[in-house]
Design a protein around this motif. Structure first.
Motif, short mmCIF file in Angstrom:
data_model
loop_
_atom_site.label_atom_id
_atom_site.label_comp_id
_atom_site.label_asym_id
_atom_site.label_seq_id
_atom_site.Cartn_x
_atom_site.Cartn_y
_atom_site.Cartn_z
N HIS A 690 -17.69 -9.29 -0.03
CA HIS A 690 -18.60 -10.07 -0.87
C HIS A 690 -18.70 -11.52 -0.38
O HIS A 690 -19.78 -12.12 -0.45
CB HIS A 690 -18.11 -10.04 -2.32
N TRP A 691 -17.60 -12.06 0.11
CA TRP A 691 -17.57 -13.47 0.53
C TRP A 691 -17.94 -13.65 2.01
O TRP A 691 -17.82 -14.77 2.52
CB TRP A 691 -16.16 -14.04 0.30
N ASP A 692 -18.34 -12.59 2.69
CA ASP A 692 -18.60 -12.68 4.13
C ASP A 692 -17.37 -13.16 4.91
O ASP A 692 -17.46 -13.92 5.87
CB ASP A 692 -19.77 -13.63 4.42
N LEU A 693 -16.19 -12.71 4.44
CA LEU A 693 -14.93 -13.04 5.11
C LEU A 693 -14.24 -11.77 5.62
O LEU A 693 -13.00 -11.71 5.69
CB LEU A 693 -13.99 -13.78 4.15
N ASP A 694 -15.05 -10.78 5.97
CA ASP A 694 -14.49 -9.50 6.41
C ASP A 694 -14.04 -9.63 7.86
O ASP A 694 -14.66 -9.12 8.79
CB ASP A 694 -15.53 -8.40 6.25
N LEU A 695 -12.92 -10.33 8.03
CA LEU A 695 -12.39 -10.65 9.36
C LEU A 695 -10.97 -10.10 9.45
O LEU A 695 -10.04 -10.64 8.83
CB LEU A 695 -12.36 -12.16 9.59
N PRO A 696 -10.75 -9.03 10.20
CA PRO A 696 -9.41 -8.43 10.25
C PRO A 696 -8.35 -9.36 10.85
O PRO A 696 -7.16 -9.15 10.59
CB PRO A 696 -9.61 -7.18 11.13
N ALA A 697 -8.76 -10.37 11.60
CA ALA A 697 -7.77 -11.31 12.14
C ALA A 697 -7.13 -12.12 11.03
O ALA A 697 -6.00 -12.60 11.17
CB ALA A 697 -8.42 -12.25 13.16
N LEU A 698 -7.84 -12.29 9.90
CA LEU A 698 -7.31 -13.02 8.76
C LEU A 698 -6.94 -12.09 7.62
O LEU A 698 -5.92 -12.29 6.95
CB LEU A 698 -8.32 -14.06 8.27
N LEU A 699 -7.77 -11.09 7.34
CA LEU A 699 -7.55 -10.17 6.23
C LEU A 699 -7.70 -8.73 6.72
O LEU A 699 -8.76 -8.11 6.57
CB LEU A 699 -8.55 -10.44 5.10
N PRO A 700 -6.66 -8.16 7.31
CA PRO A 700 -6.75 -6.77 7.80
C PRO A 700 -6.61 -5.77 6.66
O PRO A 700 -5.71 -4.92 6.66
CB PRO A 700 -5.59 -6.69 8.79
N TRP A 701 -7.51 -5.86 5.69
CA TRP A 701 -7.36 -5.06 4.47
C TRP A 701 -7.54 -3.58 4.74
O TRP A 701 -6.96 -2.75 4.02
CB TRP A 701 -8.33 -5.54 3.41
N ARG A 702 -8.34 -3.20 5.73
CA ARG A 702 -8.52 -1.78 6.04
C ARG A 702 -7.22 -1.16 6.53
O ARG A 702 -6.87 -0.03 6.17
CB ARG A 702 -9.63 -1.61 7.06
N THR A 703 -6.50 -1.89 7.38
CA THR A 703 -5.19 -1.42 7.83
C THR A 703 -4.26 -1.23 6.64
O THR A 703 -3.53 -0.23 6.54
CB THR A 703 -4.59 -2.42 8.82
N ASP A 704 -4.27 -2.20 5.74
CA ASP A 704 -3.40 -2.14 4.56
C ASP A 704 -3.79 -0.95 3.68
O ASP A 704 -2.92 -0.19 3.22
CB ASP A 704 -3.52 -3.44 3.76
N LEU A 705 -5.10 -0.78 3.47
CA LEU A 705 -5.56 0.31 2.63
C LEU A 705 -5.19 1.66 3.25
O LEU A 705 -4.80 2.61 2.54
CB LEU A 705 -7.08 0.21 2.46
N ALA A 706 -5.27 1.75 4.57
CA ALA A 706 -4.90 2.99 5.25
C ALA A 706 -3.43 3.31 5.02
O ALA A 706 -3.06 4.48 4.80
CB ALA A 706 -5.20 2.87 6.74
N GLN A 707 -2.57 2.29 5.07
CA GLN A 707 -1.14 2.54 4.84
C GLN A 707 -0.91 3.05 3.43
O GLN A 707 -0.09 3.95 3.21
CB GLN A 707 -0.35 1.25 5.08
N ALA A 708 -1.64 2.49 2.46
CA ALA A 708 -1.49 2.97 1.09
C ALA A 708 -1.97 4.41 0.97
O ALA A 708 -1.35 5.23 0.27
CB ALA A 708 -2.27 2.06 0.14
N LEU A 709 -3.06 4.76 1.63
CA LEU A 709 -3.57 6.13 1.57
C LEU A 709 -2.56 7.11 2.18
O LEU A 709 -2.39 8.23 1.67
CB LEU A 709 -4.91 6.21 2.31
N ILE A 710 -1.93 6.69 3.27
CA ILE A 710 -0.93 7.57 3.89
C ILE A 710 0.22 7.81 2.92
O ILE A 710 0.71 8.94 2.76
CB ILE A 710 -0.42 6.95 5.20
N ARG A 711 0.65 6.74 2.23
CA ARG A 711 1.75 6.90 1.26
C ARG A 711 1.31 7.75 0.07
O ARG A 711 2.13 8.40 -0.57
CB ARG A 711 2.20 5.52 0.78
N LEU A 712 0.01 7.72 -0.24
CA LEU A 712 -0.52 8.55 -1.33
C LEU A 712 -0.85 9.96 -0.88
O LEU A 712 -1.39 10.75 -1.67
CB LEU A 712 -1.77 7.88 -1.92
N GLN A 713 -0.56 10.25 0.41
CA GLN A 713 -0.85 11.57 1.00
C GLN A 713 -2.34 11.89 0.93
O GLN A 713 -2.76 13.01 0.63
CB GLN A 713 -0.02 12.65 0.31
N ARG A 714 -3.13 10.87 1.23
CA ARG A 714 -4.59 11.01 1.31
C ARG A 714 -5.05 10.44 2.65
O ARG A 714 -5.74 9.42 2.71
CB ARG A 714 -5.27 10.28 0.16
#
Length: 931
Positions: A690-714
């Motif tokens: 939303h803020w046009d700050l989708d920069l993985p060098a600062l906020l690698p949220w997709r990596t983080d979300l993927a780790q949570a999905l793995i822990r959730l077995q999804r």
């Protein structure tokens, strides 16, 4: 002490007077120098010789009392003389009659004493004769002119600088043949030691005498006061040497008040003028130009001064503490006028204006402003603020621009020590900006203050005004965006996106420079900001943003160098805000390097350098660094405690909130709460988009979300998220690409997973991110195990643990390793070559390039046959290289190879690795539905 020879001389003179050779003895010396003790010691030998001793002590308060000294003689031991002296003067007579009868009274009193001396020897002791009343003094002179053949000794004591009211009397005394003058000097260091030994003990005297003499100049009264303070301090510190307390303060004031108003006025002037206390200025300040130098000399002799300066700061403190409030103000105002007339520096003049607390001279505001600038240059922020506060109160009210400039300058100074204080200046600064009384630079500072305190609505108004007033220069092709307004605008977009969205909506590209410009331009702009920073005068946000930009571009080492330069520039001054925000950004840079211990330490430092109310919404940033570093270290209780700390609601409008959400999500993940982690990571990602700050060098949220999905077995979306992250701006940064490849590998089969993980290890080794490197090694170890390569799996697993434990992420790394890997047997055909004698140093620099390439591949778990295939050498050559490597590095097997051997970009092995990685990516991409 040290008066034995003088006492013997005076005793002989008394004996001569008893024999009929009258004597006049004048004892002089510095105030409180032991004169009274000395003449009192004459009492016993005089009485032993059969003399009558009359003693009188003069007082300044009784100087107007006619015959005051004579009245003290009237209480002496001779009844007949006492009767005659008690009638002189007539206390019932009026003043004109006293004056008319004065010669008669003088003669009558003098003859009474001479008559008494014809029957018995007489010794008259008059202490502090400079304060004697005129009638008594004339009587003494009458008597002293006639003592030559009488059995009379007149002993007078007088202190240095007695006002010289008795100068004519002293001049007459020195002409008398029976006159003897004796001057007492201060105690030497040896005399001080003897006095202290008598009062305390010899050991203490030997230890303390040099310090006592330095503080007192040998003044016996002050030495005794130090002894008294020493006794009082023994309860707290038995080993104390010089304890300066209340007894010393009282002794200093007793001396000054006893010596008379002139010396008191001069010493007060010295205390006020400080380093500018030259005799000429002292005299002009106190209205006694001719006597000031003589007064300073007397104070030197008395032990309070040393060459016109206070021997010890405690003396000045005592003098200033005794100064009445009205006199304090008057003296400082007069000193400011005097120094301004003399053309002395503004800093000296301003110090007196600030001390006085008022200034009505027409030049005062300019002097105070100049002094504030000088104080800032010397990092004396308290002094600068004091000058600006006073200037603001005395500035004429008919110039709103000048007043606004003073308020802005004061806010800039106070921000550096207590940002919360600046909030009180925001309303007047906002009004001044609306009315056009603020400069563009001060308006930019106002914007930073408003954003810091979370005043987003006001900040939007200020930013719009700046956009209207500032024409952003068009930069030449290839040149960095180096205008100050461009830098400020990019900082607002990156840190306060809600304000940027509100102001720039519909006005073109709202992305930050990291997402918009080429990496080379971004780096050049960031370093230009750091080279040409305006912030040390006000706020460090722009410099901090430049440091974080360097880190996000993969130049963490350069960012650290700039941080060190900035920290050295600040020094140990009072710039608390600078120290706090720099410590915060350095903590986030440490997280980029996976240095969890340093990140935790610096985040704690940031939170202690500024109080929570001074941080405001920005407190979310150091809290995020602290939560993330402790969570990754496995300190779950600490992370949970930090999450309980309050974060202002205004933080939700800043990028700090997204960073905080990410840290909180990892704390949930580490504590076994993947659902809560998923929610935080998902919200973080939504804000970033939303803020046009989708920069993985600062906020690698997709990596983080993927780790949570793995822990959730999804795990079905993991590949999709990793691919999307690789498509974002800045994904080329080694740290981002390496992390993305590690996550992406979880969506691939075991065999194609190997090249992705090996490339990830290479990239993360280059990036210096130790936490992500350990996780990539753990994933590589697990992959080896799945492929049945137990030996390689064990080697890489141990290397992963070694890297993780070195950076504090041991617990995090172990969760990503299979438990059985520690016991996995070595792979067949990979027996370790015998190590030679440990004679070579443990130094990677001793390895040849060929040996290093072989060792780097071995450190990643490759078999000897695989190494030979990749480097196009025989297995025998591989074994020979490894034998030499083990000997040089003093290890016995590849599991013990140092982590520094992990391959960097310079060590990329030959072979089809990039092709394999590309093929694996294509395979995953073809089966993924992009989000």
């Amino acid at each position: 002490m040290e008066r034995e020879q003088v006492l013997g001389q005076l005793t002989q003179l008394i004996a001569a007077a008893v024999d009929g050779r009258g004597q006049v003895i004048h004892v002089s010396g510095p105030g409180a120098g032991g004169k009274t003790v000395l003449v009192r010691a004459l009492d016993e030998p005089a009485r032993a010789a059969g003399a009558l001793v009359f003693a009188a002590t003069c007082s300044r308060d009784e100087r107007g009392l006619p015959g005051g000294v004579l009245s003290q003689f009237a209480t002496g031991p001779a009844d007949e003389a006492a009767a005659r002296l008690s009638a002189v003067p007539d206390s019932d007579a009026d003043a004109p009659d006293q004056a008319r009868r004065s010669p008669h009274l003088v003669r009558e009193a003098g003859e009474a004493l001479l008559d008494l001396a014809r029957t018995r020897p007489v010794v008259l002791v008059v202490d502090d004769v400079e304060h004697a009343d005129p009638l008594s003094l004339q009587t003494l002179l009458y008597l002293m002119r006639r003592v030559g053949g009488a059995r009379i000794a007149v002993v007078l004591t007088e202190s240095d600088y007695s006002g010289r009211g008795n100068a004519l009397v002293l001049a007459e005394l020195t002409r008398m043949p029976w006159y003897t003058g004796v001057r007492l000097a201060p105690l030497s260091q040896r005399g001080v030691a003897q006095l202290v030994a008598d009062l305390l003990d010899p050991a203490t005297a030997n230890r303390c005498a040099p310090s006592y003499h330095a503080v007192t100049g040998g003044n016996p009264l002050l030495v005794k006061a130090l002894v008294q303070d020493h006794r009082a301090a023994l309860h707290d510190d038995p080993d104390t040497d010089v304890a300066i307390g209340e007894a010393f303060r009282q002794a200093v004031l007793a001396c000054l008040h006893r010596w008379g108003p002139d010396l008191l006025h001069v010493v007060r002037a010295i205390a006020v003028l400080g380093e500018n206390a030259a005799p000429e200025l002292l005299g002009r300040l106190r209205g006694i130009p001719a006597a000031a130098a003589e007064a300073v000399t007397a104070l030197d002799h008395a032990g309070l001064l040393d060459d016109g300066r206070f021997r010890h700061p405690a003396v000045r403190t005592a003098v200033l503490g005794d100064l009445p409030a009205y006199e304090h103000t008057r003296l400082h105002r007069a000193a400011a006028d005097l120094l301004f007339a003399e053309g002395l520096p503004s800093t000296d003049i301003a110090a007196h204006l600030v001390a006085a607390g008022s200034a009505d001279a027409p030049w005062a505001v300019a002097v105070l402003r100049d002094a504030a600038d000088s104080a800032l240059a010397e990092h004396r922020l308290d002094r600068a603020a004091e000058c600006l506060k006073l200037a603001r109160t005395v500035a004429p009210g008919d110039d709103p621009t000048a007043t606004a400039s003073l308020v802005a300058a004061l806010a800039a100074v106070q921000w550096r020590t207590a940002p919360s204080v600046v909030a009180r200046h925001l309303p007047p600064l906002r009004r001044a900006a609306r009315e056009g009384h603020l400069t563009v630079r001060d308006t930019r500072a106002l914007l930073r203050y408003q954003l810091w305190h979370g005043h987003t609505a006001d900040a939007e108004e200020t930013l719009r005004a700046l956009e209207d007033a500032t024409e952003v220069a068009v930069r030449p092709a290839g040149a960095p965006a180096v205008t100050e307004h461009r830098v400020l605008r990019d900082w607002v977009r990156a840190v306060h996106p809600t304000v940027a969205v509100a102001v720039h909506s519909g006005s073109g590209d709202r992305r930050t420079a990291l997402a918009r410009d080429h990496p080379e331009e971004v780096l050049a702009s960031a370093e230009w900001v750091l080279r040409n920073r305006w912030m040390p005068d006000s706020a460090p946000e722009l410099a901090v943003h430049a440091l974080l930009t360097l880190g996000a571009c993969g130049a963490v080492a350069r960012a650290r160098q700039w941080y060190d330069a900035l920290r050295e520039e600040i020094g140990s001054g009072q710039a608390s805000a600078w120290k706090a925000v720099l410590a915060d950004v350095r903590a986030h840079l440490a997280l980029m390097e996976g240095d969890l211990v340093t990140a935790e330490r610096l985040a704690r430092l940031a939170l202690t350098a500024l109080a929570p109310h001074d941080w405001g919404p920005a407190i979310a940033s150091p809290l995020a660094a602290l939560v993330l570093s402790t969570a990754w270290q496995g300190k779950h209780d600490d992370a949970r405690a930090h999450l309980r700390r309050s974060v202002p609601i205004a933080a939700r409008d800043t990028a700090h909130w997204a960073v905080y959400l990410r840290a909180r999500g990892h704390a949930h993940l580490a504590a076994g709460r993947p659902d809560a982690a998923f929610a935080d990571f998902d919200e973080c990602g939504a804000l970033a988009v939303h803020w046009d700050l989708d920069l993985p060098a600062l906020l690698p949220w997709r990596t983080d979300l993927a780790q949570a999905l793995i822990r959730l077995q999804r795990p079905e979306r993991v590949g999709e998220l990793a691919l999307a992250q690789l498509d974002r701006p800045g994904a080329h940064v080694p740290r981002v690409r390496g992390t993305s490849l590690r996550l992406l590998s979880t969506a691939a089969e075991a065999k194609p997973r190997l090249p992705m993980l090996r490339e990830a290890v290479t990239l993360l080794q280059d990036a210096g991110d130790q936490v992500e490197l350990s996780l990539a090694l753990a994933a590589l170890s697990t992959t080896h195990d799945e492929l049945g390569e137990a030996g390689a799996a064990e080697i890489v697993a141990k290397r992963a643990i070694r890297v993780a434990e070195a950076c504090g992420a041991g617990a995090l790394c172990r969760r990503h390793l299979l438990p059985q890997l520690d016991l996995a047997p070595a792979a067949e055909g990979d027996a370790e070559p015998a190590a030679g004698v440990d004679e070579e140093p443990d130094d990677l620099a001793t390895l040849s390039s060929a040996e290093r390439r072989v060792a780097a591949l071995a450190a990643l778990g490759h078999t000897n046959r695989e190494i030979g295939r990749k480097l196009y050498i025989t297995v025998s050559t591989v074994e020979q290289h490894l034998t030499r490597v083990y000997r040089k590095l003093k290890v016995r097997r590849r599991a013990d190879l140092p982590t520094g051997l992990l391959p960097g970009s310079a060590d990329l092995w030959a072979g089809p690795l990039p092709v394999q990685t590309t093929a694996a990516l294509s395979s995953i991409r073809s089966t993924s539905v992009h989000r």
